[in-house]
Design a protein around this motif. Structure first.
Motif, PDB file in Angstrom:
ATOM      1  N   TYR A 181       0.950  -1.089   0.115  1.00 45.77           N
ATOM      2  CA  TYR A 181      -0.007   0.119   0.032  1.00 45.77           C
ATOM      3  C   TYR A 181       0.736   1.291  -0.029  1.00 45.77           C
ATOM      4  CZ  TYR A 181      -3.800  -3.254   1.326  1.00 45.77           C
ATOM      5  OH  TYR A 181      -4.629  -4.251   1.566  1.00 45.77           O
ATOM      6  N   SER A 185       1.078   4.615  -2.941  1.00 49.26           N
ATOM      7  CA  SER A 185       0.353   5.858  -2.441  1.00 49.26           C
ATOM      8  C   SER A 185       1.223   7.223  -2.452  1.00 49.26           C
ATOM      9  CB  SER A 185      -0.128   5.547  -0.846  1.00 49.26           C
ATOM     10  OG  SER A 185      -0.889   4.410  -0.733  1.00 49.26           O
ATOM     11  N   PRO A 216       0.889   5.052   4.561  1.00 47.22           N
ATOM     12  CA  PRO A 216       0.149   5.999   3.899  1.00 47.22           C
ATOM     13  C   PRO A 216      -0.805   6.884   5.018  1.00 47.22           C
ATOM     14  CG  PRO A 216      -0.534   4.042   2.909  1.00 47.22           C
ATOM     15  CD  PRO A 216       0.459   3.692   3.882  1.00 47.22           C
ATOM     16  N   TRP A 218      -3.734   7.667   4.611  1.00 46.32           N
ATOM     17  CA  TRP A 218      -5.199   7.157   4.515  1.00 46.32           C
ATOM     18  C   TRP A 218      -5.371   5.929   4.998  1.00 46.32           C
ATOM     19  CZ3 TRP A 218      -5.818   2.158   2.389  1.00 46.32           C
ATOM     20  CH2 TRP A 218      -4.644   1.691   1.546  1.00 46.32           C
ATOM     21  N   GLU A 309      -7.478   7.337  -0.629  1.00 49.62           N
ATOM     22  CA  GLU A 309      -6.616   8.573  -0.628  1.00 49.62           C
ATOM     23  C   GLU A 309      -7.310   9.928  -0.603  1.00 49.62           C
ATOM     24  OE1 GLU A 309      -2.689   8.626  -2.678  1.00 49.62           O
ATOM     25  OE2 GLU A 309      -2.889   6.633  -3.374  1.00 49.62           O
TER      26      GLU A 309
END
Length: 327
Positions: A181, A185, A216, A218, A309
């Motif tokens: 991930y 990102s 990340p 998010w 995101e």
């Protein structure tokens, strides 16, 4: 009026050609089917479910076969694209509907596009996130991917070899997912000039190039736990089998070579997403390949996991597009 919350979600298991398909639905109104990508689950639409419900839609986010609580057929060939299309059709029917708008992200975008292409009687409009539509046809996929990267190996070829990626992932599913991930990102992807995480050094692993030590923005630790928990139970083979059927898909869809999708469509990509930049020619071809395109957006500074995101912008774009379909 009270706004929808996670408590308003309903988990369901419905019959499908896979055996069963798990989905999470929220809201009432026209059906919008949400299809996730790799390596995710229905949970990747957690921000969209309440937003679509609040806008007057019945949103249903499914676990693709091989993922989460959906069935996981043993045969590798059970994950070909046309089987996934029929799962989607079965979900629409099981929910008591005759048609739906279908929206997909990553592999889910390709699944959604193919669903709209081969079953226009069921899928009246299609939204594509992160991965542009490319009509069936062209060279055999495995040969194309094998020729990419020179001394390096493209990740798709790496994933296509049975058991190979599983051996890398299984010892630490949570850590591998965190790195994957982060690699795609916007705020954690490698800097320009750093080794590209879409490629594998010969004899190495994909994880060798993942960023380490930071999630990340998010993705919280608790959210990562949700994803990890799903794959620690299910394993990754069902998810990876999608990559292992690309040549079968190429043969199965030969009758649709070069075919456009004519229903109303939406594309939403991120400016920093390799899926968008590598397939820029596909986006330029939309007047021919997506003649029903009614909205196309590129979010500056967004990476691959666009609906997570940039959830507020994604929700706004989706609801405005959906609202325009029946205007």
């Amino acid at each position: 009026m009270p706004q929808p919350t996670p408590a308003d979600r309903t988990h369901r298991l419905v019959p499908s050609p896979a055996g069963r398909t798990h989905l999470v639905e929220q809201g009432d109104g026209p059906l919008v089917l949400l299809v996730h990508g790799f390596p995710e689950s229905w949970y990747s639409w957690r921000h969209q479910l309440p937003a679509l419900a609040a806008a007057g839609y019945r949103a249903a986010a499914l676990d693709v076969r091989g993922y989460g609580r959906s069935s996981k057929p043993a045969a590798e060939s059970a994950y070909r694209m046309l089987d996934l299309v029929e799962d989607n059709v079965a979900v629409v029917e099981a929910l008591g509907e005759r048609s739906a708008v279908i929206v997909g992200h990553d592999w889910g975008a390709t699944i959604a596009a193919t669903s709209a292409l081969v079953r226009p009687d069921v899928f009246r409009a299609v939204g594509l996130l992160s991965v542009p539509y490319t009509p069936p046809g062209g060279p055999k996929p495995s040969e194309v991917f094998a020729g990419m990267g020179g001394e390096q190996e493209f990740y798709v070829s790496y994933f296509q070899e049975p058991g190979r990626a599983e051996a890398e992932i299984e010892p630490d599913v949570r850590g591998w997912l965190a790195g994957f991930y982060a690699a795609l990102s916007a705020d954690t992807m490698p800097e320009p000039g750093a080794p590209d995480p879409h490629f594998v050094t010969r004899g190495g692993t994909l994880r060798d190039r993942f960023p380490r030590g930071r999630l990340p923005a998010w993705l919280s630790e608790d959210e990562l736990d949700v994803y990890a928990g799903e794959f620690e139970r299910s394993g990754l083979t069902g998810a990876l089998n999608r990559y292992r059927n690309m040549d079968r898909d190429w043969a199965d869809l030969a009758g649709h070579q070069g075919a456009p999708i004519r229903q109303p469509s939406l594309f939403l990509g991120g400016s920093l997403d390799a899926s968008t930049t590598w397939l820029a020619d596909a986006i330029e071809a939309y007047p021919t390949t997506l003649p029903g395109l009614t909205a196309s957006h590129l979010l500056e500074g967004s990476g691959h996991f666009i609906q997570q995101e940039r959830p507020e912008e994604t929700n706004r774009i989706l609801t405005e597009w959906l609202g325009g379909l029946d205007a």
